[in-house]
Design an enzyme around this catalytic site. Structure first.
Site, PDB file in Angstrom:
ATOM      1  N   LYS A  29     -10.890  -0.388  13.812  1.00  0.00           N
ATOM      2  CA  LYS A  29     -10.920   1.068  13.950  1.00  0.00           C
ATOM      3  C   LYS A  29     -12.375   1.566  13.951  1.00  0.00           C
ATOM      4  O   LYS A  29     -13.296   0.806  13.614  1.00  0.00           O
ATOM      5  CB  LYS A  29     -10.124   1.692  12.800  1.00  0.00           C
ATOM      6  N   TYR A  69       0.346   5.557  17.404  1.00  0.00           N
ATOM      7  CA  TYR A  69       0.914   5.792  16.068  1.00  0.00           C
ATOM      8  C   TYR A  69       2.207   6.611  16.120  1.00  0.00           C
ATOM      9  O   TYR A  69       2.553   7.251  15.122  1.00  0.00           O
ATOM     10  CB  TYR A  69      -0.127   6.488  15.179  1.00  0.00           C
ATOM     11  N   ASN A 132      -9.447   2.317   6.443  1.00  0.00           N
ATOM     12  CA  ASN A 132      -9.097   0.921   6.104  1.00  0.00           C
ATOM     13  C   ASN A 132      -9.442  -0.063   7.229  1.00  0.00           C
ATOM     14  O   ASN A 132      -8.932  -1.175   7.270  1.00  0.00           O
ATOM     15  CB  ASN A 132      -7.640   0.813   5.647  1.00  0.00           C
ATOM     16  N   HIS A 135      -6.385  -2.456  12.209  1.00  0.00           N
ATOM     17  CA  HIS A 135      -4.958  -2.329  12.485  1.00  0.00           C
ATOM     18  C   HIS A 135      -4.418  -3.681  12.937  1.00  0.00           C
ATOM     19  O   HIS A 135      -5.093  -4.406  13.657  1.00  0.00           O
ATOM     20  CB  HIS A 135      -4.722  -1.310  13.620  1.00  0.00           C
ATOM     21  N   GLU A 146       2.509  -2.701  21.516  1.00  0.00           N
ATOM     22  CA  GLU A 146       1.094  -2.342  21.351  1.00  0.00           C
ATOM     23  C   GLU A 146       0.207  -3.096  22.349  1.00  0.00           C
ATOM     24  O   GLU A 146      -0.735  -2.526  22.902  1.00  0.00           O
ATOM     25  CB  GLU A 146       0.654  -2.596  19.908  1.00  0.00           C
TER      26      GLU A 146
HETATM   27  P1  ADP Z   1      -0.654  -0.315   8.390  1.00  0.00           P
HETATM   28  O1  ADP Z   1      -1.891   0.099   9.152  1.00  0.00           O
HETATM   29  O2  ADP Z   1      -0.998  -1.171   7.193  1.00  0.00           O
HETATM   30  O3  ADP Z   1       0.400  -0.934   9.262  1.00  0.00           O
HETATM   31  P2  ADP Z   1       0.926   2.169   8.332  1.00  0.00           P
HETATM   32  O4  ADP Z   1       1.516   1.796   9.646  1.00  0.00           O
HETATM   33  O5  ADP Z   1       1.828   2.590   7.221  1.00  0.00           O
HETATM   34  O6  ADP Z   1      -0.004   1.001   7.737  1.00  0.00           O
HETATM   35  O7  ADP Z   1      -0.107   3.351   8.542  1.00  0.00           O
HETATM   36  C1  ADP Z   1      -0.950   3.361   9.657  1.00  0.00           C
HETATM   37  C2  ADP Z   1      -2.307   3.873   9.246  1.00  0.00           C
HETATM   38  O8  ADP Z   1      -2.177   5.219   8.789  1.00  0.00           O
HETATM   39  C3  ADP Z   1      -2.948   3.142   8.071  1.00  0.00           C
HETATM   40  O9  ADP Z   1      -3.584   1.936   8.447  1.00  0.00           O
HETATM   41  C4  ADP Z   1      -3.924   4.171   7.569  1.00  0.00           C
HETATM   42  O10 ADP Z   1      -5.085   4.191   8.395  1.00  0.00           O
HETATM   43  C5  ADP Z   1      -3.164   5.465   7.802  1.00  0.00           C
HETATM   44  N1  ADP Z   1      -2.491   5.916   6.584  1.00  0.00           N
HETATM   45  C6  ADP Z   1      -1.383   5.376   6.026  1.00  0.00           C
HETATM   46  N2  ADP Z   1      -1.045   6.042   4.897  1.00  0.00           N
HETATM   47  C7  ADP Z   1      -1.985   7.018   4.752  1.00  0.00           C
HETATM   48  C8  ADP Z   1      -2.200   8.057   3.793  1.00  0.00           C
HETATM   49  N3  ADP Z   1      -1.399   8.194   2.743  1.00  0.00           N
HETATM   50  N4  ADP Z   1      -3.249   8.859   3.980  1.00  0.00           N
HETATM   51  C9  ADP Z   1      -4.076   8.729   5.036  1.00  0.00           C
HETATM   52  N5  ADP Z   1      -3.928   7.776   5.981  1.00  0.00           N
HETATM   53  C10 ADP Z   1      -2.886   6.935   5.840  1.00  0.00           C
END
Ligand code: ADP
Length: 169
Positions: A29, A69, A132, A135, A146
């Site tokens: 990202k 997303y 974080n 992805h 994807e």
């Molecule tokens: P992952 O990326 O681990 O598959 P998710 O699909 O649940 O997780 O969420 C997608 C992305 O949305 C996360 O990687 C993170 O960047 C963001 N995200 C998830 N939960 C939160 C939150 N509570 N607040 C802000 N951003 C979030």
């Protein structure tokens, strides 16, 4: 190859080929790109023994981020998340290997870096959930969707890596 009958060698090659079929979509990202973590992250997947089959640096539009997303569109952070993903260059990749979807997620760590184990990418390199850095597809169906969203079929490169015999035996 001396000492190995041709038929056995062929079978070995076919087994290696079968192990290549699983593919996952991995993206660094904008925060990971800006923080100079491309080589660190790519290196972890390479050293593991997974094979890179597509890679490009792109700045996705907000509409594109919303498509990526779409499963999260009801979540309160959806708009901010899509703004963030489209805020700068993203390194989009496809990695191939046996179990790469599930194991790639293990290497990435929990969604919230505060809960990611040390040794994982997010555990070692990120602090908060909104930044974080990486992805990874969460299952075979998402991986397929994807990869198709981010890459054209021509951008996916099928090749045999010299390491395969040493990675898979
Ligand atoms: P992952 O990326 O681990 O598959 P998710 O699909 O649940 O997780 O969420 C997608 C992305 O949305 C996360 O990687 C993170 O960047 C963001 N995200 C998830 N939960 C939160 C939150 N509570 N607040 C802000 N951003 C979030």
């Amino acid at each position: 190859i001396a000492g190995i009958p041709a038929a056995a060698y062929m079978l070995q090659d076919q087994e290696v080929h079968a192990a290549e079929l699983e593919r996952t979509f991995i993206a660094i990202k904008p925060d990971g790109v800006q923080r100079g973590l491309i080589s660190e992250i790519v290196s972890r997947f390479e050293r593991k023994g997974f094979k890179l089959v597509a890679i490009k640096l792109v700045v996705p539009s907000k509409e594109f981020a919303q498509k990526h997303y779409h499963d999260l569109k009801e979540r309160p952070f959806f708009s901010g998340l899509c703004d963030f993903l489209s805020s700068g260059p993203v390194l989009a990749m496809v990695w191939e290997g046996e179990g790469v979807i599930k194991y790639g997620r293990k290497m990435i760590g929990a969604t919230d870096p505060a809960k990611s184990e040390p040794g994982t990418i997010r555990g070692d390199l990120a602090v908060v959930v909104g930044r974080n850095i990486i992805h990874g597809s969460d299952g075979p169906e998402t991986a397929k969707d994807e990869i198709a969203l981010w890459f054209t079929p021509k951008e996916l490169v099928s090749y045999t890596s010299n390491e395969e015999k040493w990675v898979y035996g």
